[in-house]
Scaffold this motif. Structure first.
Motif, short mmCIF file in Angstrom:
data_model
loop_
_atom_site.label_atom_id
_atom_site.label_comp_id
_atom_site.label_asym_id
_atom_site.label_seq_id
_atom_site.Cartn_x
_atom_site.Cartn_y
_atom_site.Cartn_z
N MET A 1 46.52 40.91 36.09
CA MET A 1 45.77 41.12 37.31
C MET A 1 44.41 41.70 36.94
O MET A 1 44.34 42.67 36.19
CB MET A 1 46.56 42.08 38.21
N LYS A 2 43.38 41.11 37.46
CA LYS A 2 42.01 41.53 37.15
C LYS A 2 41.65 42.78 37.96
O LYS A 2 41.92 42.85 39.16
CB LYS A 2 41.06 40.39 37.49
N CYS A 6 35.98 46.77 37.50
CA CYS A 6 35.23 46.40 36.29
C CYS A 6 35.49 44.96 35.82
O CYS A 6 34.82 44.48 34.92
CB CYS A 6 35.52 47.39 35.16
N GLY A 7 36.49 44.30 36.41
CA GLY A 7 36.76 42.90 36.07
C GLY A 7 37.64 42.72 34.85
O GLY A 7 37.89 41.59 34.42
N GLU A 8 38.12 43.81 34.27
CA GLU A 8 38.98 43.75 33.10
C GLU A 8 40.32 43.08 33.45
O GLU A 8 40.88 43.30 34.51
CB GLU A 8 39.22 45.18 32.57
N ASP A 9 40.82 42.24 32.52
CA ASP A 9 42.10 41.55 32.74
C ASP A 9 43.31 42.42 32.43
O ASP A 9 44.41 42.12 32.88
CB ASP A 9 42.18 40.30 31.86
N GLN A 30 46.86 50.29 37.37
CA GLN A 30 45.78 51.06 36.77
C GLN A 30 45.11 50.21 35.70
O GLN A 30 45.78 49.58 34.88
CB GLN A 30 46.30 52.36 36.15
N CYS A 31 43.79 50.22 35.72
CA CYS A 31 43.01 49.46 34.74
C CYS A 31 43.04 50.20 33.41
O CYS A 31 42.86 51.42 33.35
CB CYS A 31 41.57 49.31 35.23
N GLU A 32 43.28 49.46 32.34
CA GLU A 32 43.32 50.05 31.00
C GLU A 32 41.92 50.42 30.50
O GLU A 32 41.78 51.29 29.64
CB GLU A 32 43.98 49.06 30.02
N LYS A 33 40.89 49.80 31.05
CA LYS A 33 39.52 50.05 30.58
C LYS A 33 38.84 51.19 31.33
O LYS A 33 38.40 52.16 30.73
CB LYS A 33 38.69 48.77 30.70
#
Length: 149
Positions: A1-2, A6-9, A30-33
């Motif tokens: 899931m993007k 920030c658009g991180e995959d 939660q975004c990893e980046k």
């Protein structure tokens, strides 16, 4: 899931639980980046089904029509309502497992006849006589002779 920020995959699911009326799953991610959190909902996509009738007329699929036809053909026969409902569900599963958006009414009729033949032969002949539009006694007798073989 993007990630919507920030658009991180690369995102991970933190929490999953049923949403509202159990028709969807709510997921906290939660975004990893960027480490920001967001919510997504996952639900079953229903495929609208169109039935192509004789004369190329299209209409929405209606489970009630199948059930009504089977009920009529099983009238005063030793077939329980539970057997009829199970048959309709079986037919419906076969229809939706094709994953087509359109289906010929003939295909549905053949599925009904195949299952009726195994359940009750009198109900099968009743359904076939209407479905195949028997014009005379000879057509009716031809179907009976096929059944007897």
């Amino acid at each position: 899931m993007k990630c919507p920020y920030c658009g991180e995959d690369d995102t991970k699911v933190i929490d999953s639980r049923p949403a509202e009326d159990n028709s969807a799953i709510r997921r906290r991610r939660q975004c990893e980046k960027c480490s920001k959190r967001f919510t997504t909902y996952e639900k079953v996509e229903s495929i609208p089904l169109i039935v192509i009738k004789k004369g190329n007329i299209r209409e929405p699929y209606d489970r009630g029509k199948i059930e009504a036809g089977i009920l009529r053909s099983c009238h005063k026969r030793p077939v329980s309502y539970d057997q009829i409902v199970a048959m309709v569900e079986d037919i419906e599963n076969a229809i939706f497992n094709t994953e087509q958006k359109e289906i010929q009414s003939e295909q549905i009729g053949e599925l009904v006849m195949e299952r009726l033949k195994a359940l009750d032969q009198v109900a099968y002949v009743r359904f076939a006589s209407v479905y195949r539009e028997f014009k005379d006694v000879n057509t009716f007798m031809a179907e009976l002779s096929k059944l007897l073989k």
